[in-house]
Design a protein around this motif. Structure first.
Motif, PDB file in Angstrom:
ATOM      1  N   THR A  55       0.806  -1.233   0.008  1.00 11.30           N
ATOM      2  CA  THR A  55       0.036  -0.279  -0.143  1.00 11.30           C
ATOM      3  C   THR A  55       0.744   0.470  -0.331  1.00 11.30           C
TER       4      THR A  55
ATOM      5  N   TRP B 216       1.598  -0.596  -8.974  1.00 13.55           N
ATOM      6  CA  TRP B 216       1.494  -1.642  -7.524  1.00 13.55           C
ATOM      7  C   TRP B 216       0.137  -1.107  -6.768  1.00 13.55           C
ATOM      8  N   THR B 217      -0.390  -0.490  -7.086  1.00 12.76           N
ATOM      9  CA  THR B 217      -1.667  -0.522  -6.569  1.00 12.76           C
ATOM     10  C   THR B 217      -2.459  -2.103  -7.392  1.00 12.76           C
TER      11      THR B 217
ATOM     12  N   ALA C  36       2.202   1.708  -3.344  1.00  8.19           N
ATOM     13  CA  ALA C  36       1.235   2.289  -4.283  1.00  8.19           C
ATOM     14  C   ALA C  36       1.481   3.633  -3.916  1.00  8.19           C
TER      15      ALA C  36
ATOM     16  N   LYS D 224       2.190   5.796  -6.466  1.00  7.67           N
ATOM     17  CA  LYS D 224       1.155   6.163  -7.536  1.00  7.67           C
ATOM     18  C   LYS D 224       1.107   5.514  -8.581  1.00  7.67           C
TER      19      LYS D 224
ATOM     20  N   ILE E  76      -8.024   0.006  -3.245  1.00  8.76           N
ATOM     21  CA  ILE E  76      -6.704  -0.970  -2.747  1.00  8.76           C
ATOM     22  C   ILE E  76      -7.993  -1.746  -2.109  1.00  8.76           C
TER      23      ILE E  76
ATOM     24  N   ARG F 156      -6.421   6.332  -4.047  1.00 10.68           N
ATOM     25  CA  ARG F 156      -6.516   5.056  -4.556  1.00 10.68           C
ATOM     26  C   ARG F 156      -6.334   3.891  -3.080  1.00 10.68           C
TER      27      ARG F 156
END
Length: 810
Positions: A187, A198-199, A190, A194, A268, A264
């Motif tokens: 997290t 990775w998200t 991510a 940004k 997640i 974001r």
């Protein structure tokens, strides 16, 4: 530069290897071929207790042989027969196995472990869970900027904490435990980068924890990650300042960053739950049918002084009330004395900008666990009323692990920059430990139990030794910085060795904190066999078994699953309220959960073996550890290490009835409790289901029935019907069961408040019952679709480039 990066990578790999070795040290009997399962606890109950056996090492670990081992054995047997284990025919007269949140049915790691022998899969899972916890905390602490050795200490503390060690043989807990730092790591990556990729990784990691086991630890983990996201979204964490004269103006772009971080983070966590739908949906369905979720946790809380027992048992005694009283993972939040010292340094020194967050999270965990002030009422929130508050200590352990990692680096800095101040800090820490030791001595002297007094004395001695060594190890660094006691040339090598010495001290403290707690057995002792079990296996038919408590527990639930026996008893966190109410009609000890006690009746063990309901549920065999008084319908059939009686009045698993009563639900329950109720002559149907009318009962035999195929997820019945009749299958009815009669869909009606029944016309019929959970198709579509999308994101193959670009720029 390259050599510096290379040396850092080598140090990282060395730390990860050290954490793997630490996991192996915690499970060292595995090197001798032993398996971390307390199968020896089976000898607490008949028939195993009647055979010669060594003393049971730790009765607190009984769940490993009553829950996790039977579930794994059932999964393997079901897969070997070519079925995906959706329905459990062995417990509660049938129960939804897919709705069990702890059986790890949809945890990808278990799919790989199914390829190994049973013993090897259990060994590997235990080692993996410990290593995963250590590696994840190491990676997250490194991401926060902690030193490599500091991160190693954080990993050791998290993986070797008391809660993790005590949960080692409960895979449904241990598998969840280690994923939290990885959730935080992914997290944070991510949010920082940004990145859509990775998200997607963060979503996948959160989903992996969700399907790994116990949902209570999952809930606490999601709360921690959600708090981390909210903290990272604060404007002060994303600020850009414009200085105008003596004024600092917060730029508007920081608020945009705040909303982007929140969105974001929400994406997640929400997407992870969607990805886990196939696992969560059956559980939620069962929760709506269960009684336990309607209970409410007691407002009683232990005194705050219990926190000292949880964190420092050497000085204040354990949370268990006496010698020989078993502890479970709720009773030990131990992270080690060196870790507590380092965490205190991080807090006082403000070693990192996130220290306030971890301190707040730890404080919140304490306030909730002990119900202090308004935090008591958090337990009353929807979905939290059936939780054990003490388990939120998981978040305290997480916070202390991070703080210990950050505190290590802070201590090195202050020892280098201000060694004299470091000695002042050491003096304050020494006074605190001395106060703890004095309090422990006073508690020991006030104890009247001689055995407990001796044990407390031994633990006080151990705590004092660890405290002295910890203080000495911390003192050596500022001592070398003063360069007064050692030659300058010898100092560098010692300075390099001292941090490693502290890490070894942390490992040694944790390795000896609960020695001998976990049980390890040889692979051939996982499923012990007795003569009574051999006799039962040889009996024809599929009659159910009921174990009695007379003279001692016989066949404790779910032990019958290990041997493929069907039972009307069962042990699980959730089961349907109807099942409790069904048995409660004739057995006073089986009652739906009372308000204020959501933890009762996780085990349903009816004893009314002479009742008509036992006959109705095809209870063909009664097992007891001592001889019992039996009615004339029972026949003594086995006399060995236990006594087994055959019930001559037991109805077949499937049978026909021509007479049916249509009553309200309340009237059906009342009829079940009536001494005049005869399930072999009349069928009780519920008016709410609007069953069809049947012809008036006749005196002729309704026909004959034979079960030709009985599997986990399906039952095939051949019936020769002479007149309009009802087919009754003495298995629990549950949403998702479907029936066909000669290939045509037929509604299933609830018979006698619990069972399955279908109407049949005269003639020869083939009736097929199939379990296809109502949540399977929508849950599977959501989970599969989400997984495919995530894989495309992670691999960089998502064709919607514009959408991906927008997500990358948020």
């Amino acid at each position: 530069m390259m050599s510096l990066k290379g040396s850092r990578k080598r140090a990282d790999f060395a730390a990860l290897a050290a954490l793997a070795l630490f996991a192996l040290a915690l499970c060292w009997p595995v090197l001798l071929g032993k398996v971390p399962v307390a199968a020896d606890t089976l000898y607490l109950w008949a028939p195993w207790s009647k055979l010669p056996h060594a003393p049971v090492q730790n009765s607190a670990l009984a769940d490993s042989s009553l829950l996790y081992l039977p579930w794994v054995a059932f999964e393997r047997a079901s897969l070997a027969s070519g079925e995906w284990p959706q329905w459990d025919p062995y417990s509660f007269a049938g129960a939804s196995f897919a709705a069990n949140s702890q059986n790890q049915l949809y945890y990808p790691l278990t799919w790989l472990l199914w390829l190994l022998p049973l013993s090897g899969s259990i060994q590997l899972l235990a080692l993996f869970n410990l290593s995963l916890a250590g590696w994840g905390m190491y990676a997250f602490c490194r991401l926060l900027g902690a030193t490599q050795l500091g991160s190693l200490i954080g990993g050791l503390v998290f993986a070797g904490s008391g809660m993790m060690q005590l949960a080692l043989e409960a895979p449904g807990v241990a598998s969840v435990y280690g994923w939290l730092p990885w959730m935080l790591f992914a997290t944070e990556m991510a949010l920082t980068r940004k990145s859509a990729r990775w998200t997607a990784v963060a979503i996948l990691v959160c989903a992996l924890q969700t399907v790994a086991g116990n949902l209570q630890w999952v809930l606490y983990s999601y709360f921690a990650v959600g708090c981390w996201i909210a903290w990272r979204a604060l404007p002060v964490m994303n600020y850009r300042l414009e200085v105008t004269g003596h004024r600092r103006i917060l730029l508007a772009s920081s608020w945009r960053s705040t909303w982007q971080t929140l969105l974001r983070g929400a994406l997640i966590l929400t997407a992870a739950l969607v990805l886990s739908t196939i696992h969560l949906a059956p559980f939620l369905e069962l929760s709506s049918l269960a009684g336990r979720t309607g209970g409410q946790v007691s407002s009683h809380s232990p005194p705050l002084s219990t926190l000292l027992r949880l964190l420092m048992p050497q000085f204040f005694g354990t949370a268990a009330p006496g010698v020989g009283t078993p502890m479970v993972f709720n009773d030990l939040w131990y992270v080690g004395i060196p870790a507590l010292l380092l965490a205190s340094v991080a807090v006082v020194r403000r070693a990192h900008r996130s220290v306030g967050f971890w301190l707040a999270l730890a404080t919140f965990a304490i306030l909730v666990a002990f119900g202090i002030g308004p935090f008591l009422y958090i337990r009353r929130l929807p979905g939290l009323s059936a939780l054990l508050p003490s388990r939120i200590g998981y978040l305290l352990i997480t916070s202390l692990s991070v703080l210990a990692a950050l505190g290590f680096g802070a201590w090195l800095r202050i020892a280098d920059e201000k060694p004299r101040r470091a000695f002042l800090w050491l003096g304050a820490l020494a006074l605190a430990l001395a106060g703890a030791l004095l309090a422990g001595l006073l508690l020991r002297n006030a104890e009247t139990d001689t055995a407990l007094q001796q044990l407390m004395g031994e633990q006080l001695w151990r705590g004092a030794v660890i405290s002295l060594i910890s203080l000495a190890a911390l003192a050596l660094w500022p001592l070398l910085s003063l360069k007064r006691t050692l030659a300058p040339r010898s100092a560098p090598s010692l300075r390099a060795a001292l941090p490693l010495l502290l890490a070894l001290l942390v490992a040694a403290d944790l390795l000896t904190s609960v020695p001998g707690y976990n049980s390890f057995v040889s692979p051939d002792a996982l499923v012990p066999v007795t003569p009574a079990l051999i006799w039962l296996r040889a009996q024809p038919g599929n009659g159910r078994l009921l174990g009695l408590d007379a003279g001692g527990v016989t066949f404790n639930p779910n032990t019958q699953m290990l041997y493929g026996f069907s039972s009307v008893e069962g042990y699980d966190s959730l089961h349907t309220r109807r099942y409790e109410e069904f048995w409660g009609a004739v057995d006073a000890q089986v009652r739906p959960v009372a308000r204020g006690n959501p933890y009762s009746n996780v085990s349903v063990r009816p004893q009314a073996y002479t009742s008509t309901l036992a006959d109705l549920l095809n209870v063909s065999y009664i097992a007891s550890s001592t001889p019992i008084s039996i009615p004339t319908s029972y026949t003594p059939s086995y006399n060995g290490e236990i006594y087994i009686y055959k019930n001559g009045n037991a109805l077949p698993r499937a049978f026909l009835l021509t007479e049916a009563k249509v009553l309200s639900t309340v009237q059906v329950r009342a009829e079940l409790a009536s001494p005049q109720f005869d399930p072999s002559k009349v069928l009780l149907l519920e008016a709410d289901e609007q069953p069809p009318q049947v012809a008036a009962p006749t005196t002729s035999a309704p026909g004959s029935v034979q079960i030709t195929d009985y599997k986990c997820n399906s039952v095939v019945v051949e019936a020769q019907v002479n007149t309009n009749a009802w087919l009754v299958l003495a298995d629990a009815n549950y949403p998702g069961w479907r029936a066909t009669v000669d290939g045509h869909e037929q509604q299933i009606y609830t018979a006698d408040y619990l069972l399955r029944s279908v109407p049949l016309a005269p003639g020869r019929h083939r009736i097929t019952f199939t379990f296809a959970p109502t949540t399977l198709l929508p849950g599977g579509i959501l989970s599969a679709g989400s997984l495919a999308l995530l894989i495309l994101f992670i691999a960089g193959l998502l064709p919607f480039g514009r959408f991906r670009s927008q997500l990358d720029n948020t």
